[in-house]
Design a protein around this motif. Structure first.
Motif, PDB file in Angstrom:
ATOM      1  N   LYS A   1       0.837  -1.195   0.000  1.00  0.00           N
ATOM      2  CA  LYS A   1       0.000   0.000   0.000  1.00  0.00           C
ATOM      3  C   LYS A   1       0.874   1.249   0.000  1.00  0.00           C
ATOM      4  N   ILE A   2       0.407   2.251  -0.727  1.00  0.00           N
ATOM      5  CA  ILE A   2       1.068   3.560  -0.768  1.00  0.00           C
ATOM      6  C   ILE A   2       0.064   4.602  -0.274  1.00  0.00           C
ATOM      7  N   ALA A   3       0.509   5.488   0.594  1.00  0.00           N
ATOM      8  CA  ALA A   3      -0.377   6.546   1.123  1.00  0.00           C
ATOM      9  C   ALA A   3       0.240   7.903   0.837  1.00  0.00           C
ATOM     10  N   LEU A   4      -0.607   8.828   0.375  1.00  0.00           N
ATOM     11  CA  LEU A   4      -0.219  10.239   0.220  1.00  0.00           C
ATOM     12  C   LEU A   4      -1.083  11.036   1.191  1.00  0.00           C
ATOM     13  N   THR A   5      -0.443  11.622   2.192  1.00  0.00           N
ATOM     14  CA  THR A   5      -1.162  12.409   3.201  1.00  0.00           C
ATOM     15  C   THR A   5      -0.817  13.886   3.023  1.00  0.00           C
TER      16      THR A   5
ATOM     17  N   SER B   1       4.155   7.554   1.962  1.00  0.00           N
ATOM     18  CA  SER B   1       4.647   6.418   2.744  1.00  0.00           C
ATOM     19  C   SER B   1       4.246   5.116   2.052  1.00  0.00           C
ATOM     20  N   ASP B   2       4.990   4.058   2.349  1.00  0.00           N
ATOM     21  CA  ASP B   2       4.692   2.758   1.740  1.00  0.00           C
ATOM     22  C   ASP B   2       4.878   1.654   2.770  1.00  0.00           C
TER      23      ASP B   2
ATOM     24  N   VAL C   1       5.905   1.432   9.341  1.00  0.00           N
ATOM     25  CA  VAL C   1       5.942   0.198   8.555  1.00  0.00           C
ATOM     26  C   VAL C   1       7.092   0.226   7.560  1.00  0.00           C
ATOM     27  N   GLY C   2       7.059   1.179   6.609  1.00  0.00           N
ATOM     28  CA  GLY C   2       8.078   1.234   5.567  1.00  0.00           C
ATOM     29  C   GLY C   2       8.728   2.607   5.488  1.00  0.00           C
TER      30      GLY C   2
ATOM     31  N   ALA D   1      13.555  12.380   4.299  1.00  0.00           N
ATOM     32  CA  ALA D   1      13.285  10.948   4.188  1.00  0.00           C
ATOM     33  C   ALA D   1      13.518  10.303   5.551  1.00  0.00           C
ATOM     34  N   ARG D   2      12.673   9.340   5.884  1.00  0.00           N
ATOM     35  CA  ARG D   2      12.804   8.631   7.154  1.00  0.00           C
ATOM     36  C   ARG D   2      12.064   7.293   7.034  1.00  0.00           C
TER      37      ARG D   2
END
Length: 636
Positions: free
Chosen positions: A430-434, A448-449, A500-501, A495-496
């Protein structure tokens, strides 16, 4: 007659009606003012009572006339009186005039230098005193002397009290002006004692550093500022208490603002004076300029190398193509094909380097964030395999905003991040764009992934050009281009590893687009007639009625005569010395919606001033671009 002149005339008439004579001399012993009673009491000629008359010349005239009796050395007598006057000390004396009448002279110094003297005819009082002295045989000479000394002392005390009251009035007025000045400045001005307690502060601390105590006087600095700001400022305060001034900047984490602080030791009390300013916008602009300079330097270095390398690749491709025409051994065809493929890939890499280091400017336009994200999700999902999903969410309700964004550059940057996240998921995840607002100062886009996350080595080099973890399948330029876009915008990218990923945060300055301008009377200020004609037609096509000017002065006159102006569109460079920036500043904060036009580069000082004052439309522009700025046609 003006009110001031009328008041002066009434004041002079009142002074002429009193029974005492009055004079005011300045610090140079020049007559500032006298009333008619002064002339009459001493029978003086016009030049003596004229403003500017010299005190020494007046004393000399009275001495030579015999006002002070027989005087052997006139020059010495005049000097003595002048020296006494220059002492500017309160005094009271009584003397008998040449005509036998008695006068009292009461002088008081003025706070700004000079003095005022009041002359009273006390002949009647003197006669009564003589009569009383003759008739009162029981009143001892000692008692009379003490009474006279007491009366003289009381008069001197009264003069001193009057001078002190005037000085107090002036000090109060000065303090009020100083307080007003500190409140008007866009900075926090304060004084902290050696115990780190605020002893003075204007009312700007909570506006410069939101979340701070609004009224800090009497409170400890930690209580006023909060833990994080205090932990940064406290070591500098200690150096200030030791007598060492300092100027430093820090990130105010509660508000995500950049603050500059200047500390000046107070040698008299052991405390420290504090000057704090919000330099968030300055820092954003500075970051943009620094990145632009880095890119210009990189472009200069790369362009020569790229030119020569491109020529070499051209030779390689030409030679390999000719080899294909020869009768080669079976294995040679595969080697030639691999060489051609590698050379072409090298050419593509050169083009991407040119894109990253070239003089590409950002062109922010009013952009509806909700429409942008909807279209971006459609675009991004086409690049994802079936096992990878994309979810876009918001916090702090930013979707309804219309922002000033370079939509194309932002779209490319987010797509780079999505593609990296897709590769990290390795076919499933899953990829999330917040999207979230930060303290109404920034807007964050966080991708995030659910992949394995960054290694320690990758985190240290993730934004370095040509660094990649994809082997031959990656160029290492995607995240470098995201970094470049963030810095050009005055923001940052980090970047961090998340829960999860991997997680990459792209932070941009929150710049709201101006409200749409309804059709109305538009003031167009442009000194080039051809450009003025083109822009006038664009405004008319949007429904505006247009009036025109070629200079700041002409535009200000029109603005004064026409209060119904609904829009101001001005070039920065105009006829005369005044600019379009000067025009907007002189129109004031209550000016109608205003926009500036220019062909100046973004590094020009005038351009930097302009973007802090109003939206800037870059020339040349089309009707569609102007429509987007005015809100008639906001793109996604």
């Amino acid at each position: 007659m003006s009110t001031l002149s009328n008041n002066q005339a009434m004041t002079m008439a009142g002074l002429n009606l009193i029974q005492q004579a009055l004079t005011i001399y300045d610090s140079d012993l020049r007559l500032v003012l006298s009333n008619e009673r002064f002339r009459q009491m001493f029978a003086l000629p016009d030049w003596v009572v004229a403003p500017g008359a010299d005190f020494a010349a007046t004393i000399r005239y009275l001495t030579e006339r015999g006002e002070y009796g027989a005087v052997d050395d006139v020059d010495a007598f005049v000097k003595e009186r002048v020296d006494l006057a220059r002492a500017f000390e309160a005094h009271y004396l009584e003397r008998q005039m040449g005509n036998g009448r008695w006068i009292s002279v009461e002088g008081s110094p003025l706070p700004n230098g000079g003095w005022v003297a009041v002359y009273t005819d006390i002949t009647g009082s003197k006669r009564q005193e003589e009569l009383l002295r003759t008739r009162s045989e029981t009143l001892s000479d000692q008692l009379l002397t003490r009474a006279e000394e007491l009366a003289s002392t009381n008069r001197e005390l009264e003069a001193t009290v009057t001078a002190l009251e005037e000085a107090k009035r002036q000090l109060t007025a000065m303090e009020a002006r100083t307080r007003l000045t500190t409140e008007m400045m866009p900075a926090h001005i304060a004084h902290v004692s050696a115990e780190k307690v605020y002893t003075f502060s204007n009312r700007r601390v909570s506006s410069v550093m939101p979340g701070s105590m609004a009224d800090p006087v009497g409170h400890h600095a930690c209580e006023v500022l909060g833990p994080q700001p205090y932990s940064v400022i406290s070591p500098h305060l200690e150096r200030g208490f030791a007598g060492k001034p300092s100027v430093f900047e820090f990130n105010h984490e509660p508000s995500s603002r950049r603050i500059r602080v200047a500390l000046t030791p107070d040698g008299s009390t052991g405390g420290v004076y504090i000057l704090s300013m919000d330099i968030t916008e300055e820092t954003q602009t500075r970051a943009t300029l620094q990145q632009t300079r880095r890119r210009e330097l990189a472009a200069q270095m790369v362009s020569g190398l790229a030119h020569d390398f491109s020529n070499l690749l051209t030779i390689v491709l030409g030679s390999q193509s000719r080899l294909l025409g020869f009768d080669l051994p079976p294995k040679a065809d595969a080697l030639v094909g691999a060489t051609i493929t590698a050379a072409r890939r090298g050419g593509d890499l050169l083009n991407r380097i040119a894109d990253m280091t070239g003089l590409r400017d950002l062109h922010p336009l009013p952009t509806r964030l909700s429409s942008f994200l909807t279209e971006f999700q459609t675009l991004a999902e086409t690049t994802l395999p079936e096992g990878v999903s994309l979810e876009i969410t918001q916090t702090n309700k930013p979707y309804g905003l219309t922002l000033m964004l370079d939509a194309g550059s932002l779209r490319d940057s987010l797509l780079n991040l999505i593609l990296n996240a897709r590769d990290a998921c390795n076919g499933t995840g899953k990829i999330a764009l917040t999207v979230t607002l930060v303290q109404n100062t920034w807007i964050d886009f966080i991708v995030s992934d659910t992949g394995p996350g960054f290694s320690e080595h990758a985190l240290a080099k993730v934004f370095d050009p040509f660094f990649t973890t994809k082997g031959d399948n990656g160029s290492g330029l995607g995240l470098a281009m995201v970094y470049d876009m963030a810095k050009l915008s005055g923001g940052r990218v980090q970047a961090r590893n998340g829960p999860v990923g991997a997680e990459v945060s792209l932070r941009l300055p929150l710049r709201l687009a101006p409200a749409p301008v309804a059709p109305g009377l538009a003031l167009l200020v442009e000194d080039n007639p051809l450009i003025r004609t083109d822009v006038r037609e664009m405004l008319i096509a949007q429904g505006h009625t247009v009036i025109e000017a070629t200079s700041t002065e002409e535009a200000l006159l029109l603005a004064q005569d026409l209060p119904d102006i609904a829009l101001v569109l001005s070039d920065i460079s105009l006829e005369g010395e005044a600019t379009g920036i000067d025009l907007l500043e002189r129109l004031g904060e209550n000016r109608p919606p205003s926009f500036l036009m220019t062909s100046l580069p973004e590094t020009d000082p005038l351009f930097q001033r302009a973007v802090l004052l109003a939206p800037v439309v870059r020339k040349p522009f089309t009707a569609e671009t102007l429509n987007s700025y005015l809100g008639s046609d906001i793109p996604s």
